[in-house]
Each structure stands twice: as C-alpha cells, then as structure tokens.
Design an enzyme around this catalytic site. Structure first.
Site, PDB file in Angstrom:
ATOM      1  N   GLU A 239       9.383   2.183  11.090  1.00 59.29           N
ATOM      2  CA  GLU A 239      10.418   3.017  10.834  1.00 59.29           C
ATOM      3  C   GLU A 239       9.676   4.586  10.726  1.00 59.29           C
ATOM      4  O   GLU A 239       9.260   4.860   9.839  1.00 59.29           O
ATOM      5  CB  GLU A 239      11.233   2.972   9.542  1.00 59.29           C
ATOM      6  CG  GLU A 239      11.901   1.669   9.473  1.00 59.29           C
ATOM      7  CD  GLU A 239      13.289   1.720  10.155  1.00 59.29           C
ATOM      8  OE1 GLU A 239      13.659   3.056  10.445  1.00 59.29           O
ATOM      9  OE2 GLU A 239      13.958   0.836  10.459  1.00 59.29           O
TER      10      GLU A 239
ATOM     11  N   GLY B  39       2.723   5.599  13.197  1.00 59.95           N
ATOM     12  CA  GLY B  39       3.335   4.380  13.619  1.00 59.95           C
ATOM     13  C   GLY B  39       2.753   4.043  15.047  1.00 59.95           C
ATOM     14  O   GLY B  39       2.437   2.707  15.155  1.00 59.95           O
TER      15      GLY B  39
ATOM     16  N   LYS C 149       0.859  -1.145   0.011  1.00 61.40           N
ATOM     17  CA  LYS C 149      -0.100  -0.187   0.039  1.00 61.40           C
ATOM     18  C   LYS C 149       0.925   1.123   0.136  1.00 61.40           C
ATOM     19  O   LYS C 149       1.241   1.479   1.090  1.00 61.40           O
ATOM     20  CB  LYS C 149      -0.792  -0.160   1.348  1.00 61.40           C
ATOM     21  CG  LYS C 149      -2.253   0.613   1.153  1.00 61.40           C
ATOM     22  CD  LYS C 149      -2.014   2.053   1.029  1.00 61.40           C
ATOM     23  CE  LYS C 149      -1.531   2.919   2.251  1.00 61.40           C
ATOM     24  NZ  LYS C 149      -1.435   4.405   1.860  1.00 61.40           N
TER      25      LYS C 149
ATOM     26  N   CYS D 242      14.011  10.888   6.190  1.00 62.30           N
ATOM     27  CA  CYS D 242      14.152  10.790   7.790  1.00 62.30           C
ATOM     28  C   CYS D 242      15.445  11.120   8.306  1.00 62.30           C
ATOM     29  O   CYS D 242      15.305  11.243   9.435  1.00 62.30           O
ATOM     30  CB  CYS D 242      13.767   9.223   7.723  1.00 62.30           C
ATOM     31  SG  CYS D 242      12.397   8.623   7.097  1.00 62.30           S
TER      32      CYS D 242
ATOM     33  N   GLU E 210       9.756  16.866  14.114  1.00 60.06           N
ATOM     34  CA  GLU E 210      10.071  16.536  12.799  1.00 60.06           C
ATOM     35  C   GLU E 210       9.375  17.682  11.840  1.00 60.06           C
ATOM     36  O   GLU E 210       8.264  17.426  11.873  1.00 60.06           O
ATOM     37  CB  GLU E 210       9.958  15.150  12.387  1.00 60.06           C
ATOM     38  CG  GLU E 210      10.619  14.784  11.098  1.00 60.06           C
ATOM     39  CD  GLU E 210      10.347  13.403  10.845  1.00 60.06           C
ATOM     40  OE1 GLU E 210       9.504  12.640  10.861  1.00 60.06           O
ATOM     41  OE2 GLU E 210      11.150  12.761  10.271  1.00 60.06           O
TER      42      GLU E 210
HETATM   43  C1  UN1 Z   1      14.707   7.659   4.475  1.00 61.40           C
HETATM   44  O1  UN1 Z   1      14.873   8.919   4.482  1.00 61.40           O
HETATM   45  O2  UN1 Z   1      13.703   7.093   4.796  1.00 61.40           O
HETATM   46  O3  UN1 Z   1      20.468   7.711   4.287  1.00 61.40           O
HETATM   47  C2  UN1 Z   1      15.624   6.897   3.723  1.00 61.40           C
HETATM   48  C3  UN1 Z   1      19.682   8.374   3.560  1.00 61.40           C
HETATM   49  C4  UN1 Z   1      19.274   7.413   2.264  1.00 61.40           C
HETATM   50  C5  UN1 Z   1      18.106   6.586   2.748  1.00 61.40           C
HETATM   51  C6  UN1 Z   1      16.830   7.642   3.372  1.00 61.40           C
HETATM   52  N1  UN1 Z   1      20.049   6.360   1.928  1.00 61.40           N
HETATM   53  O4  UN1 Z   1      19.602   9.321   3.279  1.00 61.40           O
END
Ligand code: UN1
Length: 496
Positions: free
Chosen positions: A250, A233, A175, A284, A385
């Site tokens: 995550e 989450g 999804k 992230c 964030e």
């Molecule tokens: C993400 O932001 O969810 O380290 C993944 C990084 C990438 C992966 C990010 N290789 O910025």
C-alpha cells in the site's frame, strides 16, 4: 530518563541485544522523549521468526471462530483504553486528540467486524465433470507474515493487517515505524492481556533500512505486508521477487479534488480543508492538488485561503488546535524541500512555506498550512507525494481537462469531485484512475468495510480493510473428492 522498551518474542518481553537505540520524540516538543526503542538485529529477528513458526503449527489448527473470539477480546481492550491510546497517538504522532480518537475507534470497530468474519472464511463448491465427485475450494493460511506498518495511523494500520492475518490462521511479526513504536507496543501489550498464545504475534522494533530490510529477506517469512512509500515498496517487491515471497504493498498517493462550476462552493471549501489539513496532510489519502474549473477558480481560491488562515496550529492535545505538527524534524525538512522546489519551478506561494521561529511552535515539527497557485502539471509539487499540509491550486477549462490533469499522475489512490450534476458525478466515478472516488466529500474518510487501496504506483493491486484482507492472508486450495466406490471408473472418463 526515558523508559527503555523491549521486543515481544514468543510471549515474552525480551531486551534487545543491539546497542543501537532509537529515541521516540514527541513531535510537538522535541525535549519530550517518550522512550528508547531497539534497532533489532538479525539474531532477534530469527528468534521471532522461529517462534512464529512454532506457533503457526498450532494456531492454524485453532478453529477460525475461536481465532475470531481472540480478535474480539483484543478489540474490546482497545475500546476500554480508547482515551489513553488516543493521547498516546497524539503525543507520539502529533495529530489532534479528536483525530486520534477516531483512529482508535476505527481500530476497535474493525476488530468487531473482523471477529465476525472469522465465521465467514468461506470457500465454494463446484459441479464436477465426473460422476460422484465433489469439488470445493478452501482458504488456507499463508504462514509467518511480516507486517511493516507506517507512523501516520500507528494503531489503525497495524490492526488492518493483524486482524485478517490472525483470523485466517497466520502468525505475525509486526515491525512498526520507528517514528511511532510506542503505539504498537501498547497494542501488543493488549494482545497479551487478551490471552494470546506465545509466538502468534511478535513485535520487533527498529528502522526500515536495518530491521525492516532484514525481516523482509528472512527465508522463514512467507508474506510481507507493507504500507509506506513507493520507493521502499519497490525495494520490498524486488527483494520478495528473488524468493517468490508473497508481498502486499500500500504505497503513495497524490490525491486531487476537482471543483466544478456547478458545485456548492462552501461544501467544496470545507471538504478541501479537511482533505488537506487533517493529520497535517500526512495521510495516503490526503488532498494534495485542487483542480478548479476556471470560471469559479478565483472565488474558490479566495474562500479556501480565508478558511486556511483560520487553521489553528499547535499541540494536538489542546482542544483549540485544528492541526498538529508533522511527525518528525526530518519530515519537516522534506516537506520544506518540496516547498522550495515549488518556488524554484515558478509556482506562486500564497500562504505558509516557513518554519516557526518563536516558542512553543519552534520546539516541534510544526509547519504552517501552505498553498501554491499557478501550479503546472509537470512540476515536482504537482507530481510527487509531499505528505504535508501543502496544497497545489490548479485550474482547468472543464471536466475533460480536469480529469486529464487528475489522471496525469503516477499515483492513483483517492480522488474527489464536487458537482451538483448527477451525470457529471457518475462520469467522473467511471473515468477517474483511483482506487477510491468520493463525490461531494473529501479525499479522506474511508469506511472500514470498504476495500481500501489504489491503482498504478499506489500499490500492487491488493485491497485492505473490509473482507479483502482474507484474500491477502489466505491461499486457495482446490480439493477434488471422489465418493464413488470405484475410483478407476471416474478416471476412465474423458476429458483428461
Ligand atoms: C492512510 O492514509 O494510510 O480514508 C489511511 C482515510 C482513513 C484511512 C487513511 N480512513 O483517510
């Protein structure tokens, strides 16, 4: 008229019965609608879960190396279509073409890596406390897995979950995020072209609130793997707790870069620019706070602002652009609301913080690189964030104070320290509360064979990428095998 897209269930592209439609807009130009996607309802979700159950019975019996070969074929098709997929990511997500290409490359590199791992789905043997008895562990698939993926890496993050799920023998319902469903559509088209058996991978479109929530609640789903906000989450974990469904989360980050007085400032500035503005701050792992040792704070800030002013904002398809738009209008409003909150709380806005009013940037979700200083650790912009190109500059007296500020946060995904002192670097690696630590490089740029994930509110303790997906997508079975002729003798022995 934009094309209408379908779900992929049991090896067939099936039109949705839902009358709700999600419009997939190009964030660089809202007039460009890439397609219409369904808001899938409970019936089609159940249909997909049933198909995945039927397929599970045979897929789990396919030898793991053969499952790996399928992943390898899929990866080669992703590599074949690298250019087209990269353009699509840029049009749908907004990131620059060069970034989209890196994303696609990491996806097919991961397919190559994972397909080889299919031959290494290992267990262990142990000595028994009884005679003529073999103890061994084996990994078993979990069952039907629901993969709920974000829009910031619309090809790569699905692959991080799909490939280990499949080589371990699970079947899948994907999804994807409603902001970037077309990337997932193409990805699944390639799976079909690679010769995937019906029902092994199913694709269901829809929003998180509607389709995602129904999928998570479905009793036929054995495991939910989710990448997205901490807020969602938490709700997924609560829902899964009711039926003890496996879940893998995550979640957010509030990543900081520390710059110490002995750092190479040019490198530290370049690292900060990459960490802050790549993917328009929507990783992230994006750098959101920069904590600078007081004695160099003035010169760092001056040079960082200078570099930030050179960032060219525009359509990511244009090779001269450094930073594309945010993914959507609602994301832009959310980022701007944080900027307003920062102002209200007394942080000092040095750059950015506005909406573009003239063409062509006014037609998209563009937001300028934005920098605050005089940021205090308790402010919302320092704690939450933001997921946009917004930087909080903070000062610290020394390494101790900087580590205190860095760790004083609910999240713990990525962190970086710029220093030329080996002792300081290793001390920081040891004491930083984060799943990823970088020395003299940005908070972004993880490599696919290393574990990826974070501590505290960033997740629930799992790690993705590398071989770590095998732990997520399999259950241990402990087998006790007597090979002596008289089993009862074994049973008479102590301990019990
Ligand atoms: C993400 O932001 O969810 O380290 C993944 C990084 C990438 C992966 C990010 N290789 O910025």
């Amino acid at each position: 008229m934009p094309p209408t897209y379908r779900n992929y269930i049991d090896g067939k592209w099936i039109p949705s019965t839902s009358c709700h439609v999600i419009r997939d807009l190009n964030p660089a130009d809202f007039r460009d609608c890439l397609g219409e996607f369904p808001e899938s309802g409970p019936d089609e979700i159940s249909q997909a879960v049933r198909a995945a159950h039927r397929a599970f019975a045979s897929w789990r019996r396919v030898p793991a190396p053969a499952r790996g070969e399928f992943v390898a074929r899929w990866g080669e098709l992703i590599a074949r279509d690298e250019e087209a997929l990269a353009r699509l990511i840029t049009m749908e997500n907004g990131k620059t073409l060069q970034e989209s290409k890196s994303e696609v490359k990491e996806a097919f590199d991961f397919a190559r890596f994972m397909s080889a791992q299919a031959r290494l789905i290992e267990g262990s043997t142990f000595p028994s406390q009884h005679e003529r008895r073999l103890l061994m562990t084996l990994r078993q698939p979990v069952g039907v897995t629901a993969l709920i993926t974000p829009w910031n890496f619309p090809i790569l993050i699905p692959c991080w979950k799909l490939f280990p799920a499949l080589i371990c023998g699970n079947t899948v319902i994907l999804k994807p995020a409603e902001e970037c469903p077309l990337a997932a559509h193409r990805l699944v088209e390639l799976a079909a072209e690679a010769g995937l058996a019906p029902g092994v991978v199913n694709l269901i479109h829809g929003s998180g609130e509607g389709t995602g929530r129904t999928l998570v609640k479905h009793p036929g789903v054995a495991l939910v793997s989710f990448t997205g906000s901490t807020e969602t989450g938490r709700r997924i974990a609560q829902e899964c707790a009711l039926s003890l469904k496996r879940h893998v989360l995550e979640l957010g980050g509030k990543n900081a870069q520390i710059v110490l007085a002995d750092a190479d400032l040019t490198e530290a500035v370049e690292g900060a620019v990459v960490g802050a503005y790549k993917t328009t701050g929507q990783r992230c792992t994006a750098t959101s706070r920069i904590i600078v040792e007081q004695t160099v704070a003035g010169s760092f800030s001056e040079r960082f602002l200078e570099r930030t002013k050179q960032i060219r904002v525009g359509n990511g398809l244009d090779a001269n652009v450094d930073m594309g738009p945010l993914v959507s209008e609602s994301r832009r409003k959310r980022v701007h609301a944080y900027v307003e909150a920062g102002r209200r709380e007394g942080a000092h806005l040095l750059l950015g913080g506005y909406f573009y009013e003239s063409e062509p940037l006014a037609q998209g979700a563009f937001y300028p690189p934005t920098v605050f200083d005089s940021v205090k650790p308790g402010m919302a912009i320092a704690r939450e964030e933001i997921f946009g190109p917004v930087i909080c500059l903070m000062e610290a007296e020394d390494l101790e104070a900087a580590l205190l500020d860095l760790n004083n946060n609910p999240y713990g995904l990525s962190a970086s320290v710029y220093t030329s002192n080996m002792h300081t670097a290793l001390e920081a690696v040891e004491r930083i509360e984060a799943g990823l630590v970088y020395i003299n490089s940005p908070t972004t740029g993880s490599e696919l064979h290393m574990p990826f994930g974070g501590v505290k509110a960033t997740g629930d303790g799992h790690r993705e990428a590398g071989r770590y997906g095998l732990n997520i997508f399999s259950e241990w079975k402990s087998a006790y095998i007597n090979y002596g002729r008289r089993v009862s003798r074994v049973e008479l022995q102590t301990p019990a």
